[in-house]
Design an enzyme around this catalytic site. Sequence first.
Site, PDB file in Angstrom:
ATOM      1  N   ASP A  16      11.142   3.969  15.982  1.00 18.32           N
ATOM      2  CA  ASP A  16      12.353   4.568  16.548  1.00 18.32           C
ATOM      3  C   ASP A  16      13.436   4.758  15.494  1.00 18.32           C
ATOM      4  O   ASP A  16      14.082   5.800  15.428  1.00 18.32           O
ATOM      5  CB  ASP A  16      12.899   3.691  17.678  1.00 18.32           C
ATOM      6  CG  ASP A  16      11.861   3.459  18.754  1.00 18.32           C
ATOM      7  OD1 ASP A  16      10.812   4.133  18.714  1.00 18.32           O
ATOM      8  OD2 ASP A  16      12.088   2.589  19.619  1.00 18.32           O
ATOM      9  N   LEU A  47      13.510   6.876  25.412  1.00 18.45           N
ATOM     10  CA  LEU A  47      13.846   7.890  24.406  1.00 18.45           C
ATOM     11  C   LEU A  47      14.672   7.265  23.281  1.00 18.45           C
ATOM     12  O   LEU A  47      15.217   7.948  22.438  1.00 18.45           O
ATOM     13  CB  LEU A  47      14.571   9.073  25.053  1.00 18.45           C
ATOM     14  CG  LEU A  47      13.780   9.761  26.180  1.00 18.45           C
ATOM     15  CD1 LEU A  47      14.579  10.914  26.783  1.00 18.45           C
ATOM     16  CD2 LEU A  47      12.435  10.269  25.675  1.00 18.45           C
TER      17      LEU A  47
HETATM   18  P1  ADP Z   1      16.140   2.713  25.159  1.00 21.02           P
HETATM   19  O1  ADP Z   1      14.746   2.952  25.619  1.00 21.02           O
HETATM   20  O2  ADP Z   1      17.033   3.814  25.629  1.00 21.02           O
HETATM   21  O3  ADP Z   1      16.245   2.428  23.707  1.00 21.02           O
HETATM   22  P2  ADP Z   1      17.088   0.000  25.332  1.00 21.02           P
HETATM   23  O4  ADP Z   1      17.151  -0.950  26.461  1.00 21.02           O
HETATM   24  O5  ADP Z   1      16.294  -0.357  24.143  1.00 21.02           O
HETATM   25  O6  ADP Z   1      16.621   1.399  25.941  1.00 21.02           O
HETATM   26  O7  ADP Z   1      18.567   0.279  24.806  1.00 21.02           O
HETATM   27  C1  ADP Z   1      19.582   0.637  25.704  1.00 21.02           C
HETATM   28  C2  ADP Z   1      20.878  -0.055  25.314  1.00 21.02           C
HETATM   29  O8  ADP Z   1      21.474   0.622  24.187  1.00 21.02           O
HETATM   30  C3  ADP Z   1      21.920   0.020  26.407  1.00 21.02           C
HETATM   31  O9  ADP Z   1      21.782  -1.062  27.303  1.00 21.02           O
HETATM   32  C4  ADP Z   1      23.218  -0.067  25.614  1.00 21.02           C
HETATM   33  O10 ADP Z   1      23.527  -1.396  25.299  1.00 21.02           O
HETATM   34  C5  ADP Z   1      22.888   0.678  24.333  1.00 21.02           C
HETATM   35  N1  ADP Z   1      23.268   2.101  24.463  1.00 21.02           N
HETATM   36  C6  ADP Z   1      22.468   3.174  24.481  1.00 21.02           C
HETATM   37  N2  ADP Z   1      23.148   4.316  24.650  1.00 21.02           N
HETATM   38  C7  ADP Z   1      24.446   3.964  24.741  1.00 21.02           C
HETATM   39  C8  ADP Z   1      25.667   4.680  24.935  1.00 21.02           C
HETATM   40  N3  ADP Z   1      25.686   6.017  25.082  1.00 21.02           N
HETATM   41  N4  ADP Z   1      26.814   3.977  24.981  1.00 21.02           N
HETATM   42  C9  ADP Z   1      26.809   2.631  24.845  1.00 21.02           C
HETATM   43  N5  ADP Z   1      25.701   1.902  24.673  1.00 21.02           N
HETATM   44  C10 ADP Z   1      24.533   2.545  24.618  1.00 21.02           C
HETATM   45 MG    MG Z   2      15.289   0.785  22.714  1.00 24.66          MG
END
Ligand code: ADP
Ligand code: MG
Length: 389
Positions: free
Chosen positions: A174, A127
């Site tokens: 995104d 997401l």
């Molecule tokens: P996604 O599909 O959710 O984009 P990703 O692996 O691309 O998955 O990104 C996730 C990363 O973004 C997490 O590992 C973290 O580093 C950062 N992240 C996302 N949400 C948060 C949050 N609420 N607080 C801190 N870091 C976050």
């Molecule tokens: Mg991502």
Amino acid sequence: MRGLKELWQIFEERFPDTGLRKGAFAAPGRVNLIGEHTDYNDGFVLPMAIDKNITMLAQLRDDQEVRAYSLDYGREVIFSLLDLEFEKEDFWANYIKGVIDEIKKMDYYIQGMNLIFTGDIPIGSGLSSSAALEVVTAYTIASLNDLDIQPVEMALLCQRAENNFVGVNCGIMDQYISRLGKEGNALLIDCRSNEYELVRFSLEDYQVVICNSRVERGLVDSEYNQRREECEKASRYFAERLDHRVLALRDVTVEELEKEGGGLEEITYRRARHVITENNRVLMAVSALRKNDLETFGKLMTESHYSLRDDYEVSCPELDLLVELALKQKGVLGARMTGAGFGGCTVNLVHKDYIDDFIANVKKAYDQETGKDMEIYVTWPAAGARELA
Ligand code: ADP
Ligand code: MG
């Protein structure tokens, strides 16, 4: 989620008032409604923003230091704007640093800042919590420093932050939707020209229901690269045979596929068929929305799932089960996996009178069969990045 007042209290307890500009900002996650694995084939995607966000509160400092506190990880990272180093331990800081790095490369002058942030977008479930973090960071910095960065420019700099600093080779979808999304609208993006168009998405008595399979996206990288290669192979094949320019599968029609595709290996043919028919489905889905024809829209979503499952082979048993269970429920117009596949979420169009039953039935059956604890989010086309009052 904590309210804004409580967040400001947390901010004030952690950081002394610098007397400089401050503000609170949010950027959403997204769900792709239709158009999967079309982006790297120069095709079309149709995401919408969801009502799940990353919220950032920040105040400028009169020096070059950044103090960033992640409420969700309970960690603070301190660095200088002049010295942006990749973090292994507090990985989230790389998204913030990456955005700063790209803004600096554009020759903008910015000040240091204190910031806290928190989010309710499930992490790593497809997401796009990462794009939300990038976009809210860029939005915060641009607002507090009075930088005149246009929306598309901001989305693109956030994409570059993820490509260059974080090292993830993502497309533009995104960051585009997180920055450009508008309540009540989906966003049609042409991944060749980067042009976009808001498309009114009037749900009437329906809601968008997202089911999180809780399956970690495992194999994704190697499979992803394989699919890309197969698409390039198919594209080269058609470039040699068709009498017009073929730079990507975007340029091949369904008729051309059927007429000229016979010489492709069976598996490459199916990969191409997914991409070519999926591009068509996105455009048909957009015309359905323009006519307020949610029924057709739902059917196209379900067809998209079958194509991803059978032709592109990027689904998994849990996603297939979620779609199968969803389609057995009352009031469901369509269901499909969303995101790269092999785990993550499904997206469903469900009548509001049947949502409680949907949640109860699908969750019970899914959890029983898989032993997982599925999560469900009920949402709608929500707002893009914004300042909070
Ligand atoms: P996604 O599909 O959710 O984009 P990703 O692996 O691309 O998955 O990104 C996730 C990363 O973004 C997490 O590992 C973290 O580093 C950062 N992240 C996302 N949400 C948060 C949050 N609420 N607080 C801190 N870091 C976050
Ligand atoms: Mg991502």
